[in-house]
Design an enzyme around this catalytic site. Structure first.
Site, PDB file in Angstrom:
ATOM      1  N   THR A 113      60.979  52.173  38.432  1.00 20.50           N
ATOM      2  CA  THR A 113      59.580  52.502  38.151  1.00 20.50           C
ATOM      3  C   THR A 113      58.636  51.814  39.117  1.00 20.50           C
ATOM      4  O   THR A 113      57.677  52.421  39.603  1.00 20.50           O
ATOM      5  CB  THR A 113      59.222  52.091  36.705  1.00 20.50           C
ATOM      6  OG1 THR A 113      60.116  52.737  35.790  1.00 20.50           O
ATOM      7  CG2 THR A 113      57.793  52.487  36.361  1.00 20.50           C
ATOM      8  N   GLU A 114      58.895  50.550  39.395  1.00 17.86           N
ATOM      9  CA  GLU A 114      57.970  49.753  40.195  1.00 17.86           C
ATOM     10  C   GLU A 114      57.979  50.142  41.673  1.00 17.86           C
ATOM     11  O   GLU A 114      56.922  50.282  42.297  1.00 17.86           O
ATOM     12  CB  GLU A 114      58.311  48.268  40.065  1.00 17.86           C
ATOM     13  CG  GLU A 114      58.007  47.662  38.707  1.00 17.86           C
ATOM     14  CD  GLU A 114      56.527  47.395  38.520  1.00 17.86           C
ATOM     15  OE1 GLU A 114      55.749  47.588  39.454  1.00 17.86           O
ATOM     16  OE2 GLU A 114      56.156  46.989  37.399  1.00 17.86           O
ATOM     17  N   SER A 115      59.154  50.267  42.256  1.00 18.51           N
ATOM     18  CA  SER A 115      59.234  50.411  43.720  1.00 18.51           C
ATOM     19  C   SER A 115      60.173  51.506  44.191  1.00 18.51           C
ATOM     20  O   SER A 115      60.225  51.771  45.396  1.00 18.51           O
ATOM     21  CB  SER A 115      59.691  49.087  44.338  1.00 18.51           C
ATOM     22  OG  SER A 115      61.041  48.805  43.957  1.00 18.51           O
TER      23      SER A 115
END
Length: 220
Positions: A113-115
């Protein structure tokens, strides 16, 4: 590790019991029926969770496609695909998970999700690397080089573990705090803050968590 389940957790528990699988714990013990308003899940037997629910692990987390969290829709698994992960990077993430004693599936869901597993990712707010650590968070949790995958994941995993202790393993609040900061969750009265980004972030990580070991969500 002991987990208290709120209404979403109870639905997830029913799914896990029916399907007979869990990826976060090798064994799951559950509190007795009627023990209180919250169910207790644990990876070891105790007075609070004496009954074994699941005895063998599998790589699938079963969250219904229709599940919601605080009224927010969790995207269906078929709408997501786990990004492809280089073998060495997967090894680093899994080793950190074992060292910090946190679910590797959770780390993979947060990183996806983040990166999207981009070790050089930098957000407009200056968040860095795989787990998108702000410089203050990276320093707070000991990342000497936040661009180095192991340092980055170790600091991010340590932050998640710290949040789990703060919010008594309430995964929704842990994820909300990871995105918006723990003070935002506390000020919201131990609820997901009313920020559009955070309200989209929490169900997305939950959906990736379901995908983490599922053939339905294997990399494209």
């Amino acid at each position: 590790m002991r987990t208290l389940l709120r209404p979403l957790g109870k639905a997830l528990l029913a799914c896990l019991a029916a399907a007979g699988h869990a990826s976060l714990l090798a064994q799951i013990y559950v509190s007795a029926e009627g023990a209180g308003t919250s169910l207790v899940l644990s990876n070891f037997p105790s007075d609070e969770a004496p009954q074994i629910l699941i005895g063998k692990p599998t790589p699938i987390v079963a969250i219904p496609n229709t599940a919601t969290t605080q009224g927010l829709a969790v995207p269906p698994a078929v709408a997501l695909r786990m990004p492809a992960v280089p073998v060495e990077l997967r090894r680093v993430i899994d080793e950190v998970a074992a060292q910090v004693q946190i679910s590797p599936e959770l780390l993979h869901a947060v990183i996806a999700t983040e990166s999207g597993y981009d070790i050089r990712a930098v957000s407009p707010r200056g968040a860095i690397g795989l787990m998108q650590l702000l410089p203050t968070t990276a320093k707070r949790f000991g990342a000497r080089d936040p661009y180095a995958p192991r340092d980055n994941v170790m600091a991010g995993a340590s932050y998640l573990k710290w949040l789990m202790a703060l919010f008594e393993n309430d995964l929704e609040l842990v994820l909300a705090a990871y995105n918006a900061g723990e003070q935002a969750v506390l000020k919201a009265g131990h609820r997901i803050p009313p920020f559009a980004e955070t309200q989209a972030y929490v169900p997305r990580v939950l959906a990736y968590l379901r995908c983490a070991g599922s053939t339905v969500c294997k990399p494209a």
